[in-house]
Enzyme design. Sequence first.
Site, PDB file in Angstrom:
ATOM      1  N   CYS A  75       0.861  -1.181   0.000  1.00  0.00           N
ATOM      2  CA  CYS A  75       0.000   0.000   0.000  1.00  0.00           C
ATOM      3  C   CYS A  75       0.898   1.233   0.000  1.00  0.00           C
ATOM      4  O   CYS A  75       1.568   1.519   0.991  1.00  0.00           O
ATOM      5  CB  CYS A  75      -0.934   0.009   1.202  1.00  0.00           C
ATOM      6  SG  CYS A  75      -2.026   1.442   1.202  1.00  0.00           S
ATOM      7  N   CYS A 213      -5.140   5.538  -4.245  1.00  0.00           N
ATOM      8  CA  CYS A 213      -4.392   4.285  -4.106  1.00  0.00           C
ATOM      9  C   CYS A 213      -2.968   4.523  -4.585  1.00  0.00           C
ATOM     10  O   CYS A 213      -2.745   4.766  -5.778  1.00  0.00           O
ATOM     11  CB  CYS A 213      -5.062   3.172  -4.905  1.00  0.00           C
ATOM     12  SG  CYS A 213      -4.162   1.598  -4.857  1.00  0.00           S
TER      13      CYS A 213
END
EC number: 5.1.1.7
Length: 270
Positions: A75, A213
């Site tokens: 991430c 993201c």
Amino acid sequence: MISKINFVKMHGLGNDFVIVNKRDLSSSYDLSQLAKNMAERHTGIGCDQFIIYEEHNDFYEMIIYNIDGSSAKLCGNATRCLAKLIYLDTGKKDITVMVGNKKLLCNVNDENNISVNVGSVSFNEAWMPSRDKVWAFAERYMIDLKETICVDIGNPHLIIFSKLEPQDQKIVGEKLQAKELFADGVNVNFAEVKDNKIYLSVWERGAGLTLACGSGACGSFAAGLKLGFIHSPSTIVFKHGNLTMKEENGNIIMQGAATLVARGEYYCEQ
């Protein structure tokens, strides 16, 4: 018995995280269930992903859980947030974060500008279906479909260069988790290119549509470079802000903000 867990709430361009130091967690916790409980927006703290970190001699280990309790392999936004948190707590500006065997080199340029070198990406992995299979699926839903391409940046991404409304992005994102296409699911990126910028929306595996993201930004940037749609440096545009992207010696470098929202205590029944 009720126990107390110290937590930090942060976000990167609206992609939000609950972050916990591993030393504050009892070994008796079911971490997958704890992630689901703390991520719940009505009865927990609320987040897109739950992050556990641990300090080692020369690096910090990061473990990522999705809101459904499944684990995630990478991430980018959480990495920037963790780097900022470590900087705020220790003053360190050069920070190495390990997620599994992926090494992420972070630099805190200032409190609102964190760089992460995520390394190289791959366009040829066993999990990737043929372009023809993906194209045949995507063209059923897309208007003005330009290209589809799979990218592995430590986690799996499908980049679809096309315009699609948010309600349709949710439908397509969910349908693309079909086992015959992606056995372990995939993060689906909807990318539009204009003036060397990529306007990006991402349906994240295990989380759904999120406001931003980081790994999707890196994958979409790398895909745009490979296809000749953009050049380096470039900008990835999300609803709540931008990421600056560049390529250096085959490595993808992401740069952007991370925001500290709150520090608090979560009370957990065991």
